[in-house]
Design a protein around this motif. Structure first.
Motif, PDB file in Angstrom:
ATOM      1  N   ALA A   1      31.392 -39.312 -32.181  1.00 36.53           N
ATOM      2  CA  ALA A   1      32.007 -40.272 -33.148  1.00 36.53           C
ATOM      3  C   ALA A   1      33.229 -40.740 -32.622  1.00 36.53           C
ATOM      4  CB  ALA A   1      31.913 -39.536 -34.584  1.00 36.53           C
ATOM      5  N   ARG A   2      33.496 -41.893 -33.362  1.00 35.65           N
ATOM      6  CA  ARG A   2      34.839 -42.649 -33.074  1.00 35.65           C
ATOM      7  C   ARG A   2      35.974 -41.712 -33.339  1.00 35.65           C
ATOM      8  NH1 ARG A   2      36.259 -47.969 -33.524  1.00 35.65           N
ATOM      9  NH2 ARG A   2      34.281 -48.448 -34.477  1.00 35.65           N
ATOM     10  N   GLY A   3      37.163 -41.418 -32.497  1.00 39.24           N
ATOM     11  CA  GLY A   3      38.203 -40.992 -32.602  1.00 39.24           C
ATOM     12  C   GLY A   3      37.895 -39.210 -32.058  1.00 39.24           C
ATOM     13  N   ALA A   4      36.770 -38.886 -31.677  1.00 40.25           N
ATOM     14  CA  ALA A   4      36.264 -37.865 -30.961  1.00 40.25           C
ATOM     15  C   ALA A   4      36.959 -37.653 -29.579  1.00 40.25           C
ATOM     16  CB  ALA A   4      35.015 -37.420 -31.060  1.00 40.25           C
ATOM     17  N   ASP A   5      37.604 -36.631 -29.200  1.00 39.75           N
ATOM     18  CA  ASP A   5      38.158 -36.173 -27.949  1.00 39.75           C
ATOM     19  C   ASP A   5      37.009 -35.737 -27.292  1.00 39.75           C
ATOM     20  OD1 ASP A   5      39.781 -35.886 -25.754  1.00 39.75           O
ATOM     21  OD2 ASP A   5      41.259 -34.690 -26.893  1.00 39.75           O
ATOM     22  N   VAL A   6      36.463 -36.291 -26.165  1.00 39.69           N
ATOM     23  CA  VAL A   6      35.437 -36.005 -25.260  1.00 39.69           C
ATOM     24  C   VAL A   6      35.732 -35.178 -24.152  1.00 39.69           C
ATOM     25  CG1 VAL A   6      33.295 -36.923 -24.192  1.00 39.69           C
ATOM     26  CG2 VAL A   6      34.423 -38.346 -25.963  1.00 39.69           C
ATOM     27  N   GLU A   7      37.039 -35.261 -23.783  1.00 33.68           N
ATOM     28  CA  GLU A   7      37.517 -34.543 -22.412  1.00 33.68           C
ATOM     29  C   GLU A   7      37.302 -32.924 -22.593  1.00 33.68           C
ATOM     30  OE1 GLU A   7      41.011 -33.967 -19.254  1.00 33.68           O
ATOM     31  OE2 GLU A   7      41.256 -35.003 -21.053  1.00 33.68           O
TER      32      GLU A   7
ATOM     33  N   ARG B   1      35.215 -30.118 -20.584  1.00 29.40           N
ATOM     34  CA  ARG B   1      35.689 -28.884 -20.066  1.00 29.40           C
ATOM     35  C   ARG B   1      34.980 -27.974 -20.609  1.00 29.40           C
ATOM     36  NH1 ARG B   1      40.793 -31.382 -21.482  1.00 29.40           N
ATOM     37  NH2 ARG B   1      41.023 -29.719 -23.298  1.00 29.40           N
ATOM     38  N   ARG B   2      34.451 -27.697 -21.705  1.00 28.27           N
ATOM     39  CA  ARG B   2      33.351 -26.718 -21.980  1.00 28.27           C
ATOM     40  C   ARG B   2      32.259 -26.497 -21.275  1.00 28.27           C
ATOM     41  NH1 ARG B   2      34.913 -28.180 -27.465  1.00 28.27           N
ATOM     42  NH2 ARG B   2      35.377 -26.512 -28.831  1.00 28.27           N
ATOM     43  N   HIS B   3      31.825 -27.468 -20.690  1.00 26.78           N
ATOM     44  CA  HIS B   3      30.251 -27.651 -19.825  1.00 26.78           C
ATOM     45  C   HIS B   3      30.950 -27.027 -18.488  1.00 26.78           C
ATOM     46  CE1 HIS B   3      27.315 -29.765 -21.889  1.00 26.78           C
ATOM     47  NE2 HIS B   3      28.253 -30.033 -22.775  1.00 26.78           N
ATOM     48  N   VAL B   4      31.931 -27.502 -18.236  1.00 21.33           N
ATOM     49  CA  VAL B   4      32.343 -26.997 -16.813  1.00 21.33           C
ATOM     50  C   VAL B   4      32.676 -25.500 -16.980  1.00 21.33           C
ATOM     51  CG1 VAL B   4      34.430 -27.212 -15.010  1.00 21.33           C
ATOM     52  CG2 VAL B   4      33.560 -29.308 -16.194  1.00 21.33           C
ATOM     53  N   LEU B   5      33.597 -24.976 -17.653  1.00 19.24           N
ATOM     54  CA  LEU B   5      33.745 -23.615 -18.095  1.00 19.24           C
ATOM     55  C   LEU B   5      32.481 -22.829 -18.035  1.00 19.24           C
ATOM     56  CD1 LEU B   5      35.629 -21.239 -18.744  1.00 19.24           C
ATOM     57  CD2 LEU B   5      35.426 -22.104 -21.145  1.00 19.24           C
TER      58      LEU B   5
ATOM     59  N   VAL C   1      26.673 -19.767 -17.079  1.00 15.44           N
ATOM     60  CA  VAL C   1      25.437 -20.095 -18.430  1.00 15.44           C
ATOM     61  C   VAL C   1      24.986 -21.309 -17.998  1.00 15.44           C
ATOM     62  CG1 VAL C   1      25.648 -20.857 -20.678  1.00 15.44           C
ATOM     63  CG2 VAL C   1      27.373 -19.136 -19.885  1.00 15.44           C
ATOM     64  N   PRO C   2      23.306 -21.239 -18.191  1.00 10.79           N
ATOM     65  CA  PRO C   2      22.672 -22.634 -17.784  1.00 10.79           C
ATOM     66  C   PRO C   2      22.872 -23.727 -18.639  1.00 10.79           C
ATOM     67  CG  PRO C   2      21.324 -21.139 -19.023  1.00 10.79           C
ATOM     68  CD  PRO C   2      22.767 -20.417 -18.991  1.00 10.79           C
ATOM     69  N   VAL C   3      23.984 -24.231 -18.747  1.00  6.91           N
ATOM     70  CA  VAL C   3      24.230 -25.332 -19.502  1.00  6.91           C
ATOM     71  C   VAL C   3      24.130 -26.744 -18.710  1.00  6.91           C
ATOM     72  CG1 VAL C   3      25.594 -24.249 -21.339  1.00  6.91           C
ATOM     73  CG2 VAL C   3      26.706 -25.423 -19.197  1.00  6.91           C
ATOM     74  N   PRO C   4      23.757 -27.732 -19.118  1.00  9.28           N
ATOM     75  CA  PRO C   4      24.108 -29.139 -18.445  1.00  9.28           C
ATOM     76  C   PRO C   4      25.301 -29.316 -17.551  1.00  9.28           C
ATOM     77  CG  PRO C   4      22.892 -29.735 -20.566  1.00  9.28           C
ATOM     78  CD  PRO C   4      23.746 -28.189 -20.735  1.00  9.28           C
ATOM     79  N   ARG C   5      25.157 -29.721 -16.554  1.00  9.12           N
ATOM     80  CA  ARG C   5      26.538 -29.942 -15.546  1.00  9.12           C
ATOM     81  C   ARG C   5      26.944 -31.386 -16.092  1.00  9.12           C
ATOM     82  NH1 ARG C   5      28.321 -32.162 -10.458  1.00  9.12           N
ATOM     83  NH2 ARG C   5      26.127 -33.006 -10.210  1.00  9.12           N
ATOM     84  N   SER C   6      28.240 -31.672 -16.590  1.00  4.40           N
ATOM     85  CA  SER C   6      28.750 -32.592 -16.951  1.00  4.40           C
ATOM     86  C   SER C   6      29.149 -33.496 -15.737  1.00  4.40           C
ATOM     87  CB  SER C   6      29.977 -32.388 -17.759  1.00  4.40           C
ATOM     88  OG  SER C   6      30.609 -33.693 -18.105  1.00  4.40           O
ATOM     89  N   LEU C   7      28.752 -34.828 -15.747  1.00  2.00           N
ATOM     90  CA  LEU C   7      28.963 -35.792 -14.612  1.00  2.00           C
ATOM     91  C   LEU C   7      30.604 -36.652 -15.139  1.00  2.00           C
ATOM     92  CD1 LEU C   7      25.481 -37.239 -14.013  1.00  2.00           C
ATOM     93  CD2 LEU C   7      26.822 -35.262 -12.940  1.00  2.00           C
ATOM     94  N   GLY C   8      30.922 -36.536 -16.381  1.00  2.00           N
ATOM     95  CA  GLY C   8      32.149 -37.275 -16.681  1.00  2.00           C
ATOM     96  C   GLY C   8      31.893 -37.670 -18.158  1.00  2.00           C
ATOM     97  N   TRP C   9      33.143 -38.138 -18.576  1.00  2.00           N
ATOM     98  CA  TRP C   9      33.241 -38.632 -19.900  1.00  2.00           C
ATOM     99  C   TRP C   9      33.985 -40.044 -19.958  1.00  2.00           C
ATOM    100  CZ3 TRP C   9      36.824 -35.943 -17.652  1.00  2.00           C
ATOM    101  CH2 TRP C   9      37.974 -36.357 -17.823  1.00  2.00           C
TER     102      TRP C   9
END
Length: 392
Positions: A152-158, A162-166, A172-180
């Motif tokens: 949503a508008r105003g949400a901080d995506v970074e 970082r959660r995904h990277v952590l 933990v088998p989460v999707p790898r983030s390619l960027g935002w």
């Protein structure tokens, strides 16, 4: 009242006026999702048949009236209308006024080029859409599959990146983030396996409760340093008020049920364990009875492990009520997981929190405009009542 305006017969006139202003003619419409928040406003998504100069198409339309802060802010593709009393914003997907990155997610050529996936045939599909709140778009480009999460508008995506990277780096088998991007878009790789919800329907092998606990045990301690979210069970009074507003004949019962949950949980410490925050079968992908993927870590943060476990059990019960082909296996899975989860903690707290989660999920039939949603809501409340009844 905005709920009546946006779900009753007059909604057709608002939608027709908005479509006409864009050069089309409304042929048919039906509500698909209703998000009614007493005192705050109502947002509705519709499936519509629209005749455009180039032909008839099925469209997703949205309309929103915000009692707390007025109509949606001006944005491309948004039509502001009024019935003389209430101001309403109406739009056609992808021009949701609170999801500014959605149009770009559905036309991702520039984004794909920046990721080195240019020059291939591209197809997109909206996997999920909650008006004004979030969306997920699947992108297929040759052999490459990505998921674009729109916030949503105003949400901080970074921080979500970082959660995904952590979590990914912790195993933990989460999707790898390619960027935002700053306008609310997160690019994620696809996950292996099949969604557990589909496996429950298809008679596939289901992971044990111990397997679910094992995945949660991989969450690194640093997750507990993230912002805290209110557990779903502790929001039961808010959801009860929403149910009472749309189904007043059940108002006293649902408020009483939510009160029982709140009383039972009174004095529970908020907890500092690393948690997923919204764990349920729709967030898990599986293969060969193993959990191989975990989705939607937006809510990851400190809490109590029992919050994750009760959320999973409450959703299985709701799935059994909403999807008859899955019902027998969903309930069998819930019983098996309850044994494993109960052995890992306080069984009474697990039961109370499961009841609280199910109160929240009882808003689902109305929100999704399910067939005979009042009866479906009552069935959810009956299940809550059974959970809260004394056990012999």
């Amino acid at each position: 009242m905005s709920l009546d305006l946006l779900t009753g017969p007059d909604a057709g006139e608002l939608l027709a006026a908005a479509v006409a202003s864009a050069g089309g003619s409304l042929l048919d419409w039906v509500p698909q999702q209703v998000d009614h928040r007493p005192g705050r406003g109502t947002t509705v998504a519709y499936r519509a048949q629209v005749s455009w100069p180039g032909g008839v198409r099925t469209e997703t339309l949205g309309a929103s009236s915000r009692e707390d802060d007025g109509p949606p802010p001006p944005s491309p593709g948004l039509i502001a209308l009024s019935d003389g009393t209430t101001q309403v914003g109406v739009w056609c997907l992808p021009y949701d006024p609170d999801l500014p990155a959605l149009a770009r997610a559905l036309d991702p050529g520039e984004l794909l080029a920046s990721l080195g996936v240019a020059g291939r045939s591209v197809s997109t599909a909206v996997v999920s859409y909650r008006p004004r709140r979030r969306a997920v778009v699947r992108v297929d480009a040759g052999a490459v599959r990505l998921y674009l999460k729109v916030l949503a508008r105003g949400a901080d995506v970074e921080p979500l990146h970082r959660r995904h990277v952590l979590l990914h780096e912790a195993g933990v088998p989460v999707p790898r983030s390619l960027g935002w991007s700053d306008d609310g878009l997160l690019a994620l790789e696809g996950l292996p396996g099949t969604g557990l919800r589909a496996v429950l329907r298809a008679d596939g092998e289901i992971p044990s409760g111990a397997a679910v606990l094992e995945v949660l045990s991989r969450f690194p301690a640093a997750v507990a340093d993230l912002p805290r979210r209110t557990p779903w069970a502790e929001l039961a009074p808010r959801y009860a008020a929403s149910i009472a507003a749309v189904l007043p004949e059940e108002g006293l019962r649902v408020v009483d049920l939510a009160g029982s949950v709140s009383a039972g949980l009174h004095g529970c410490a908020p907890g500092s364990e690393p948690t997923h925050g919204d764990l349920y079968e729709g967030q898990l992908t599986v293969a060969g009875g193993r959990v191989v993927g975990l989705l939607d870590v937006d809510t990851a943060g400190p809490g109590r492990r029992v919050d994750d476990l009760s959320n999973a059990l409450g959703h299985l019960e709701a799935l059994a009520l909403a999807d008859p082909p899955s019902a027998e296996r969903a309930r069998a899975t819930a019983r098996a997981w309850e044994v494993a989860f109960g052995a890992a903690g306080d069984r009474d707290e697990l039961r109370l929190r499961t009841a609280g989660v199910l109160i929240g999920l009882a808003t689902g039939p109305h929100r999704t405009q399910a067939a005979d949603w009042p009866a479906a809501t009552v069935a959810h409340l009956d299940a809550v009542e059974a959970l809260l009844s004394p056990r012999v």
